[in-house]
Design a protein around this motif. Structure first.
Motif, PDB file in Angstrom:
ATOM      1  N   PHE A  17       0.841  -1.203   0.000  1.00  0.00           N
ATOM      2  CA  PHE A  17       0.000   0.000   0.000  1.00  0.00           C
ATOM      3  C   PHE A  17       0.875   1.251   0.000  1.00  0.00           C
ATOM      4  N   ASP A  18       1.869   1.285   0.860  1.00  0.00           N
ATOM      5  CA  ASP A  18       2.768   2.445   0.939  1.00  0.00           C
ATOM      6  C   ASP A  18       3.539   2.646  -0.360  1.00  0.00           C
ATOM      7  N   ARG A  19       3.963   1.550  -0.974  1.00  0.00           N
ATOM      8  CA  ARG A  19       4.692   1.639  -2.245  1.00  0.00           C
ATOM      9  C   ARG A  19       3.801   2.233  -3.334  1.00  0.00           C
ATOM     10  N   VAL A  20       2.576   1.746  -3.431  1.00  0.00           N
ATOM     11  CA  VAL A  20       1.654   2.219  -4.467  1.00  0.00           C
ATOM     12  C   VAL A  20       1.276   3.682  -4.227  1.00  0.00           C
ATOM     13  N   THR A  21       0.969   4.023  -2.987  1.00  0.00           N
ATOM     14  CA  THR A  21       0.493   5.380  -2.699  1.00  0.00           C
ATOM     15  C   THR A  21       1.614   6.410  -2.604  1.00  0.00           C
ATOM     16  N   ALA A  22       2.867   5.995  -2.735  1.00  0.00           N
ATOM     17  CA  ALA A  22       3.984   6.945  -2.760  1.00  0.00           C
ATOM     18  C   ALA A  22       4.024   7.720  -4.073  1.00  0.00           C
ATOM     19  N   GLN A  23       3.276   7.254  -5.060  1.00  0.00           N
ATOM     20  CA  GLN A  23       3.212   7.933  -6.349  1.00  0.00           C
ATOM     21  C   GLN A  23       2.482   9.267  -6.195  1.00  0.00           C
ATOM     22  N   GLU A  24       2.790  10.188  -7.071  1.00  0.00           N
ATOM     23  CA  GLU A  24       2.105  11.471  -7.082  1.00  0.00           C
ATOM     24  C   GLU A  24       0.803  11.281  -7.862  1.00  0.00           C
ATOM     25  N   TYR A  26      -3.864  10.740  -7.232  1.00  0.00           N
ATOM     26  CA  TYR A  26      -5.045  10.726  -6.382  1.00  0.00           C
ATOM     27  C   TYR A  26      -5.575   9.294  -6.386  1.00  0.00           C
ATOM     28  N   PHE A  27      -5.813   8.737  -5.226  1.00  0.00           N
ATOM     29  CA  PHE A  27      -6.282   7.362  -5.126  1.00  0.00           C
ATOM     30  C   PHE A  27      -7.653   7.304  -4.475  1.00  0.00           C
ATOM     31  N   LEU A  28      -8.448   6.365  -4.946  1.00  0.00           N
ATOM     32  CA  LEU A  28      -9.748   6.071  -4.368  1.00  0.00           C
ATOM     33  C   LEU A  28      -9.774   4.572  -4.096  1.00  0.00           C
ATOM     34  N   PHE A  29      -9.890   4.193  -2.834  1.00  0.00           N
ATOM     35  CA  PHE A  29      -9.929   2.788  -2.456  1.00  0.00           C
ATOM     36  C   PHE A  29     -11.335   2.431  -2.009  1.00  0.00           C
ATOM     37  N   VAL A  30     -11.821   1.309  -2.484  1.00  0.00           N
ATOM     38  CA  VAL A  30     -13.128   0.799  -2.092  1.00  0.00           C
ATOM     39  C   VAL A  30     -12.904  -0.582  -1.500  1.00  0.00           C
ATOM     40  N   THR A  31     -13.432  -0.804  -0.312  1.00  0.00           N
ATOM     41  CA  THR A  31     -13.243  -2.080   0.356  1.00  0.00           C
ATOM     42  C   THR A  31     -14.531  -2.468   1.075  1.00  0.00           C
ATOM     43  N   ASN A  32     -14.618  -3.709   1.438  1.00  0.00           N
ATOM     44  CA  ASN A  32     -15.791  -4.200   2.157  1.00  0.00           C
ATOM     45  C   ASN A  32     -15.606  -4.036   3.654  1.00  0.00           C
ATOM     46  N   GLU A  33     -16.691  -3.786   4.347  1.00  0.00           N
ATOM     47  CA  GLU A  33     -16.712  -3.788   5.804  1.00  0.00           C
ATOM     48  C   GLU A  33     -17.400  -5.096   6.193  1.00  0.00           C
ATOM     49  N   ILE A  34     -16.600  -6.115   6.476  1.00  0.00           N
ATOM     50  CA  ILE A  34     -17.187  -7.431   6.722  1.00  0.00           C
ATOM     51  C   ILE A  34     -17.234  -7.792   8.196  1.00  0.00           C
ATOM     52  N   GLY A  35     -16.798  -6.901   9.063  1.00  0.00           N
ATOM     53  CA  GLY A  35     -16.759  -7.208  10.483  1.00  0.00           C
ATOM     54  C   GLY A  35     -17.971  -6.728  11.265  1.00  0.00           C
ATOM     55  N   SER A  36     -18.972  -6.198  10.583  1.00  0.00           N
ATOM     56  CA  SER A  36     -20.134  -5.647  11.278  1.00  0.00           C
ATOM     57  C   SER A  36     -21.208  -6.687  11.572  1.00  0.00           C
ATOM     58  N   GLY A  37     -21.090  -7.846  10.971  1.00  0.00           N
ATOM     59  CA  GLY A  37     -22.094  -8.887  11.175  1.00  0.00           C
ATOM     60  C   GLY A  37     -21.699  -9.815  12.308  1.00  0.00           C
ATOM     61  N   GLY A  38     -22.249 -10.981  12.271  1.00  0.00           N
ATOM     62  CA  GLY A  38     -21.934 -11.986  13.288  1.00  0.00           C
ATOM     63  C   GLY A  38     -20.529 -12.537  13.115  1.00  0.00           C
ATOM     64  N   VAL A  39     -20.090 -13.273  14.102  1.00  0.00           N
ATOM     65  CA  VAL A  39     -18.768 -13.891  14.077  1.00  0.00           C
ATOM     66  C   VAL A  39     -18.890 -15.274  13.445  1.00  0.00           C
ATOM     67  N   SER A  40     -18.081 -15.532  12.442  1.00  0.00           N
ATOM     68  CA  SER A  40     -18.104 -16.814  11.743  1.00  0.00           C
ATOM     69  C   SER A  40     -17.597 -17.940  12.634  1.00  0.00           C
ATOM     70  N   GLY A  41     -18.158 -19.098  12.452  1.00  0.00           N
ATOM     71  CA  GLY A  41     -17.677 -20.285  13.145  1.00  0.00           C
ATOM     72  C   GLY A  41     -16.435 -20.866  12.490  1.00  0.00           C
ATOM     73  N   ASN A  42     -16.093 -20.364  11.310  1.00  0.00           N
ATOM     74  CA  ASN A  42     -14.950 -20.857  10.551  1.00  0.00           C
ATOM     75  C   ASN A  42     -13.703 -20.058  10.921  1.00  0.00           C
ATOM     76  N   ALA A  43     -12.669 -20.741  11.386  1.00  0.00           N
ATOM     77  CA  ALA A  43     -11.446 -20.062  11.838  1.00  0.00           C
ATOM     78  C   ALA A  43     -10.766 -19.282  10.718  1.00  0.00           C
TER      79      ALA A  43
END
Length: 78
Positions: A17-24, A26-43
């Motif tokens: 991430f630091d390597r990519v964003t060191a460029q001059e 403008y970046f737009l990152f889109v990511t999922n928020e997957i921690g707002s739901g229940g806790v998975s039983g799968n490790a």
């Protein structure tokens, strides 16, 4: 709690991430928020959720603006 393997992966993600964003550019990152739901039983799924959450925190800390989109409505976080 971060295990050594997850910590190593997280450090690699941060470095890339630091390597990519060191460029001059403008970046737009889109990511999922997957921690707002229940806790998975799968490790493996729990570890992935934790890792993505830790990485999202890192990206958000570096970002000028952070938005959470809920039902198509952007909510400014930072």
């Amino acid at each position: 709690m971060k295990c050594a393997e997850a910590e190593a992966v997280l450090e690699q993600l941060k470095a890339e991430f630091d390597r990519v964003t060191a460029q001059e550019a403008y970046f737009l990152f889109v990511t999922n928020e997957i921690g707002s739901g229940g806790v998975s039983g799968n490790a493996v799924q729990r570890r992935f959720t934790d890792l993505l959450g830790w990485f999202n925190q890192y990206v958000a800390a570096k970002a000028d603006d952070v938005y959470l989109t809920v039902s198509g409505i952007p909510v400014k976080i930072k």
